[in-house]
Each structure stands twice: as structure tokens, then as C-alpha cells.
Design a protein around this motif. Structure first.
Motif, PDB file in Angstrom:
ATOM      1  N   PRO A  55      -7.357  -8.714  -5.583  1.00 20.56           N
ATOM      2  CA  PRO A  55      -8.417  -8.518  -4.581  1.00 20.56           C
ATOM      3  C   PRO A  55      -7.970  -8.720  -3.138  1.00 20.56           C
ATOM      4  CG  PRO A  55      -9.274  -9.726  -6.445  1.00 20.56           C
ATOM      5  CD  PRO A  55      -7.794  -9.608  -6.662  1.00 20.56           C
ATOM      6  N   ILE A  56      -6.969  -9.558  -2.927  1.00 23.89           N
ATOM      7  CA  ILE A  56      -6.490  -9.776  -1.562  1.00 23.89           C
ATOM      8  C   ILE A  56      -5.898  -8.499  -0.981  1.00 23.89           C
ATOM      9  CG2 ILE A  56      -4.720 -11.006  -0.216  1.00 23.89           C
ATOM     10  CD1 ILE A  56      -5.253 -13.441  -1.938  1.00 23.89           C
ATOM     11  N   LYS A  57      -5.396  -7.601  -1.830  1.00 20.23           N
ATOM     12  CA  LYS A  57      -4.815  -6.345  -1.359  1.00 20.23           C
ATOM     13  C   LYS A  57      -5.856  -5.236  -1.184  1.00 20.23           C
ATOM     14  CE  LYS A  57      -0.103  -6.824  -3.136  1.00 20.23           C
ATOM     15  NZ  LYS A  57       0.607  -6.381  -1.922  1.00 20.23           N
ATOM     16  N   MET A  58      -7.076  -5.467  -1.612  1.00 22.69           N
ATOM     17  CA  MET A  58      -8.081  -4.403  -1.580  1.00 22.69           C
ATOM     18  C   MET A  58      -8.598  -4.140  -0.172  1.00 22.69           C
ATOM     19  SD  MET A  58     -10.291  -5.055  -5.042  1.00 22.69           S
ATOM     20  CE  MET A  58      -9.504  -4.889  -6.646  1.00 22.69           C
ATOM     21  N   LYS A  59      -8.789  -2.854   0.123  1.00 22.81           N
ATOM     22  CA  LYS A  59      -9.262  -2.421   1.443  1.00 22.81           C
ATOM     23  C   LYS A  59     -10.453  -1.486   1.293  1.00 22.81           C
ATOM     24  CE  LYS A  59      -5.260  -4.141   2.910  1.00 22.81           C
ATOM     25  NZ  LYS A  59      -5.163  -5.501   3.456  1.00 22.81           N
ATOM     26  N   VAL A  60     -11.184  -1.355   2.388  1.00 22.79           N
ATOM     27  CA  VAL A  60     -12.170  -0.288   2.516  1.00 22.79           C
ATOM     28  C   VAL A  60     -11.748   0.574   3.691  1.00 22.79           C
ATOM     29  CG1 VAL A  60     -14.061  -1.602   1.502  1.00 22.79           C
ATOM     30  CG2 VAL A  60     -13.667  -1.731   3.968  1.00 22.79           C
ATOM     31  N   MET A  61     -12.232   1.810   3.719  1.00 20.24           N
ATOM     32  CA  MET A  61     -11.891   2.723   4.804  1.00 20.24           C
ATOM     33  C   MET A  61     -13.026   2.758   5.818  1.00 20.24           C
ATOM     34  SD  MET A  61      -8.868   4.190   4.189  1.00 20.24           S
ATOM     35  CE  MET A  61      -8.795   5.862   4.827  1.00 20.24           C
ATOM     36  N   ASP A  62     -12.715   2.370   7.055  1.00 21.35           N
ATOM     37  CA  ASP A  62     -13.641   2.507   8.164  1.00 21.35           C
ATOM     38  C   ASP A  62     -13.140   3.678   8.999  1.00 21.35           C
ATOM     39  OD1 ASP A  62     -15.408   2.280  10.229  1.00 21.35           O
ATOM     40  OD2 ASP A  62     -14.726   0.322  10.928  1.00 21.35           O
ATOM     41  N   GLY A  63     -13.639   4.879   8.671  1.00 24.65           N
ATOM     42  CA  GLY A  63     -13.022   6.077   9.223  1.00 24.65           C
ATOM     43  C   GLY A  63     -11.656   6.217   8.585  1.00 24.65           C
ATOM     44  N   ASP A  64     -10.611   6.189   9.402  1.00 30.19           N
ATOM     45  CA  ASP A  64      -9.247   6.229   8.875  1.00 30.19           C
ATOM     46  C   ASP A  64      -8.603   4.848   8.830  1.00 30.19           C
ATOM     47  OD1 ASP A  64      -9.296   8.986   8.564  1.00 30.19           O
ATOM     48  OD2 ASP A  64      -8.612   9.355  10.612  1.00 30.19           O
ATOM     49  N   GLU A  65      -9.302   3.858   9.330  1.00 32.57           N
ATOM     50  CA  GLU A  65      -8.723   2.516   9.411  1.00 32.57           C
ATOM     51  C   GLU A  65      -8.912   1.750   8.107  1.00 32.57           C
ATOM     52  OE1 GLU A  65      -9.074  -1.647  12.016  1.00 32.57           O
ATOM     53  OE2 GLU A  65     -10.404   0.058  12.421  1.00 32.57           O
ATOM     54  N   LEU A  66      -7.845   1.089   7.662  1.00 33.29           N
ATOM     55  CA  LEU A  66      -7.921   0.214   6.501  1.00 33.29           C
ATOM     56  C   LEU A  66      -8.432  -1.157   6.933  1.00 33.29           C
ATOM     57  CD1 LEU A  66      -4.588   0.954   4.577  1.00 33.29           C
ATOM     58  CD2 LEU A  66      -6.921   1.491   3.834  1.00 33.29           C
ATOM     59  N   VAL A  67      -9.503  -1.588   6.301  1.00 26.61           N
ATOM     60  CA  VAL A  67     -10.114  -2.873   6.638  1.00 26.61           C
ATOM     61  C   VAL A  67     -10.160  -3.726   5.371  1.00 26.61           C
ATOM     62  CG1 VAL A  67     -12.203  -4.005   7.502  1.00 26.61           C
ATOM     63  CG2 VAL A  67     -11.531  -1.755   8.392  1.00 26.61           C
ATOM     64  N   PRO A  68      -9.799  -5.017   5.466  1.00 23.50           N
ATOM     65  CA  PRO A  68      -9.821  -5.872   4.272  1.00 23.50           C
ATOM     66  C   PRO A  68     -11.212  -5.913   3.641  1.00 23.50           C
ATOM     67  CG  PRO A  68      -8.661  -6.953   6.067  1.00 23.50           C
ATOM     68  CD  PRO A  68      -9.298  -5.735   6.660  1.00 23.50           C
ATOM     69  N   PHE A  69     -11.250  -5.815   2.316  1.00 23.57           N
ATOM     70  CA  PHE A  69     -12.512  -5.896   1.603  1.00 23.57           C
ATOM     71  C   PHE A  69     -12.935  -7.351   1.431  1.00 23.57           C
ATOM     72  CE2 PHE A  69     -14.857  -5.614  -2.601  1.00 23.57           C
ATOM     73  CZ  PHE A  69     -16.022  -5.140  -2.031  1.00 23.57           C
ATOM     74  N   PHE A  70     -11.964  -8.224   1.078  1.00 25.24           N
ATOM     75  CA  PHE A  70     -12.265  -9.645   0.899  1.00 25.24           C
ATOM     76  C   PHE A  70     -11.729 -10.488   2.054  1.00 25.24           C
ATOM     77  CE2 PHE A  70     -12.468  -8.237  -3.581  1.00 25.24           C
ATOM     78  CZ  PHE A  70     -13.723  -8.724  -3.901  1.00 25.24           C
ATOM     79  N   GLU A  71     -10.430 -10.379   2.283  1.00 24.35           N
ATOM     80  CA  GLU A  71      -9.804 -11.185   3.325  1.00 24.35           C
ATOM     81  C   GLU A  71      -8.499 -10.538   3.741  1.00 24.35           C
ATOM     82  OE1 GLU A  71      -7.463 -14.742   1.816  1.00 24.35           O
ATOM     83  OE2 GLU A  71      -8.942 -14.553   0.193  1.00 24.35           O
ATOM     84  N   HIS A  72      -7.955 -10.935   4.891  1.00 26.14           N
ATOM     85  CA  HIS A  72      -6.683 -10.411   5.367  1.00 26.14           C
ATOM     86  C   HIS A  72      -5.545 -10.894   4.470  1.00 26.14           C
ATOM     87  CE1 HIS A  72      -7.829  -8.474   9.145  1.00 26.14           C
ATOM     88  NE2 HIS A  72      -8.748  -9.422   9.269  1.00 26.14           N
ATOM     89  N   GLU A  73      -4.576 -10.027   4.260  1.00 28.24           N
ATOM     90  CA  GLU A  73      -3.421 -10.403   3.437  1.00 28.24           C
ATOM     91  C   GLU A  73      -2.574 -11.472   4.107  1.00 28.24           C
ATOM     92  OE1 GLU A  73      -1.211  -7.291   1.317  1.00 28.24           O
ATOM     93  OE2 GLU A  73      -2.675  -5.866   2.113  1.00 28.24           O
ATOM     94  N   ARG A  74      -2.561 -11.484   5.422  1.00 28.47           N
ATOM     95  CA  ARG A  74      -1.810 -12.480   6.194  1.00 28.47           C
ATOM     96  C   ARG A  74      -0.349 -12.581   5.722  1.00 28.47           C
ATOM     97  NH1 ARG A  74      -6.422 -15.393   4.981  1.00 28.47           N
ATOM     98  NH2 ARG A  74      -5.243 -16.869   3.713  1.00 28.47           N
ATOM     99  N   GLY A  75       0.273 -11.416   5.531  1.00 30.49           N
ATOM    100  CA  GLY A  75       1.683 -11.392   5.184  1.00 30.49           C
ATOM    101  C   GLY A  75       1.989 -11.681   3.733  1.00 30.49           C
ATOM    102  N   ARG A  76       0.957 -11.888   2.915  1.00 33.08           N
ATOM    103  CA  ARG A  76       1.185 -12.189   1.491  1.00 33.08           C
ATOM    104  C   ARG A  76       1.375 -10.877   0.735  1.00 33.08           C
ATOM    105  NH1 ARG A  76      -4.096 -15.672   0.506  1.00 33.08           N
ATOM    106  NH2 ARG A  76      -4.836 -14.088   1.981  1.00 33.08           N
ATOM    107  N   LEU A  77       2.593 -10.391   0.737  1.00 36.54           N
ATOM    108  CA  LEU A  77       2.891  -9.097   0.135  1.00 36.54           C
ATOM    109  C   LEU A  77       3.602  -9.212  -1.208  1.00 36.54           C
ATOM    110  CD1 LEU A  77       4.121  -7.234   3.343  1.00 36.54           C
ATOM    111  CD2 LEU A  77       1.823  -7.311   2.393  1.00 36.54           C
ATOM    112  N   ALA A  78       4.355 -10.292  -1.402  1.00 32.93           N
ATOM    113  CA  ALA A  78       5.125 -10.467  -2.629  1.00 32.93           C
ATOM    114  C   ALA A  78       4.240 -11.033  -3.737  1.00 32.93           C
ATOM    115  CB  ALA A  78       6.305 -11.394  -2.382  1.00 32.93           C
ATOM    116  N   VAL A  79       4.633 -10.752  -4.972  1.00 36.78           N
ATOM    117  CA  VAL A  79       3.860 -11.204  -6.136  1.00 36.78           C
ATOM    118  C   VAL A  79       3.686 -12.713  -6.140  1.00 36.78           C
ATOM    119  CG1 VAL A  79       3.844 -11.334  -8.657  1.00 36.78           C
ATOM    120  CG2 VAL A  79       4.608  -9.248  -7.532  1.00 36.78           C
ATOM    121  N   ASP A  80       4.759 -13.458  -5.835  1.00 34.76           N
ATOM    122  CA  ASP A  80       4.690 -14.915  -5.913  1.00 34.76           C
ATOM    123  C   ASP A  80       3.890 -15.541  -4.767  1.00 34.76           C
ATOM    124  OD1 ASP A  80       6.460 -14.469  -3.864  1.00 34.76           O
ATOM    125  OD2 ASP A  80       8.125 -15.585  -4.727  1.00 34.76           O
TER     126      ASP A  80
END
Length: 233
Positions: free
Chosen positions: A148-173
Motif C-alpha cells: 500500500p505504501i507504493k500505491m498512487k492515484v492519478m491527479d490529472g497526470d500527477e502521481l499522488v500517494p494514496f496512503f502515504e509518501h514512500e519517503r525513499g522506501r523503495l527496497a523490499v527490506d
């Protein structure tokens, strides 16, 4: 010894995969038959019952002496009917017919053909281990791409966090480990079924299953993938 009723819910009228529960699957079988065979092979299970609105299914499996076949009323057989409805219906019929008071009710959906007997037994044992829980259910780990942290919604063409910002948390761990029900095994204490609003109750414990055994067939692509893996196994 505790008495367990295992229900195989197999209704007709699948919309996305026509005749899903009796459609040929694997080598000369179908999803309903596979679920029945899995349940009949578990010594902890007292009674195995098929609950269905399909006359074809009732006829198909009527000669299996170890199987109870229940004709499910139309009003609790459509895709909007809650599982608790057919559970209560089956309990009322079988407890009267067989003069048994069950301790647990298990649901084994035909749409999970890759589950193993060890998954069924493992979920039963987990239920026994937790007397404080209302139910035990099988789960699978959520893939990091679906976190869920990676989930986005589209505001026009802009990706907006659905739940919260990833804040650099890109790796699985860097992501929390999450689980979701995979619909393969449910077991619930009988004593609360009459008052629950669903088959899980208020407190559940989870039995983890690997992704390769966790396919729940809802679409034709699920059916094809599950059949490939089933035949390969």
C-alpha cells in the motif's frame, strides 16, 4: 476429539469464468472434485459436505458415500450472498440429520486448487493453538509491488500517494511485511457462528502459505495459471 465440519461451497452461475466449478481442470478433474478429495483426505475432519445450488454438481457427486450433499436455496446462492448464510444453512441441516454438534466449521473453496493437505492441517493446528481466537485463516505475503505504501492515484497526470509518501522506501527490506487472505482455508469456532456477522469473527490468526499455492481463481487468467501450475506439480 473435536468435531470439524468441512464445507465445499460450489455454486453455479460464475460470470467471469463460465461453469468455473465444474469446468475441466487439470487431467480429467474439476475444481470441485479437487476440493472434495483434499477434504476427504484429512483425518481431523469429521464431516465433508458439498453445499451447492447446482443440480449437475449434486448428481455428479451423489455416489461418494463419505460426502454429504446439500441443496442450497437460491436466496443464499448468488454472488452477493454472504458465506455465513450457507454455513448456517449447512449446520442446521447436518447437525439435525447426523445428530452431531460440531466444534468447528471449515470452508475449503474450490477456487484454491493449489492448496495442499498440509495447509489444511496446518490451519487446523493453528486454530487449536490459539483458544483466544475466533478463527484461523490462510494468508499470503503481499508482494512488494502491491504494498500500500507504493500505491498512487492519478491527479490529472500527477502521481499522488494514496496512503502515504514512500519517503525513499523503495527496497523490499524497507517496507513493512504485510499479509492478505488468500481464501484457501478458513476454520471458525462453531459456538459463535449464530452471532457472527461473518465467518471470521472478531479475532483471527493467520496461516502463511507461499504465493505459488495461493492463487484464488476469479478470472480466466487465474484459471489458466492455476491449471498450468497444477499440471506441473
Amino acid at each position: 476429539m473435536d468435531k470439524i465440519l468441512a464445507l465445499i461451497p460450489s455454486r453455479s452461475g460464475s460470470k467471469r469464468v463460465p461453469n468455473k466449478n465444474i469446468r475441466p481442470f487439470g487431467r480429467g478433474s474439476n475444481l470441485t472434485e479437487i476440493a472434495i478429495k483434499q477434504a476427504l483426505g484429512i483425518p481431523q475432519i469429521t464431516t465433508v459436505a458439498l453445499t451447492t445450488d447446482s443440480e449437475d454438481l449434486l448428481v455428479m457427486f451423489q455416489d461418494i458415500s463419505e460426502l454429504e450433499c446439500i441443496k442450497r436455496p437460491a436466496e443464499i446462492s448468488d454472488d452477493k450472498a454472504p458465506a455465513i448464510a450457507y454455513v448456517r444453512h449447512a449446520l442446521k441441516l447436518l447437525e439435525h440429520k447426523l445428530n452431531i454438534r460440531y466444534d468447528y466449521v471449515m470452508i475449503l473453496q474450490p477456487t484454491s486448487p493449489l492448496r495442499l493437505k498440509e495447509d489444511i492441517v496446518g490451519t487446523i493446528q493453528l486454530m487449536y493453538k490459539h483458544p483466544e481466537a475466533d478463527s484461523a485463516v490462510s494468508v499470503m505475503k503481499v508482494d512488494h509491488l502491491n504494498n500500500p505504501i507504493k500505491m498512487k492515484v492519478m491527479d490529472g497526470d500527477e502521481l499522488v500517494p494514496f496512503f502515504e509518501h514512500e519517503r525513499g522506501r523503495l527496497a523490499v527490506d524497507q517496507l513493512p511485511v504485510l499479509y492478505v487472505r488468500n481464501c484457501a482455508v478458513y476454520i471458525t469456532r462453531r459456538k459463535e457462528i449464530d452471532t457472527f456477522i461473518d465467518v471470521m469473527g472478531n479475532t483471527s490468526v493467520g496461516y502463511p502459505m507461499p504465493a505459488e499455492r495461493s492463487i484464488d481463481i476469479n478470472e480466466m487468467i487465474d484459471f489458466d495459471i492455476a491449471e498450468y501450475l497444477f499440471n506441473k506439480k
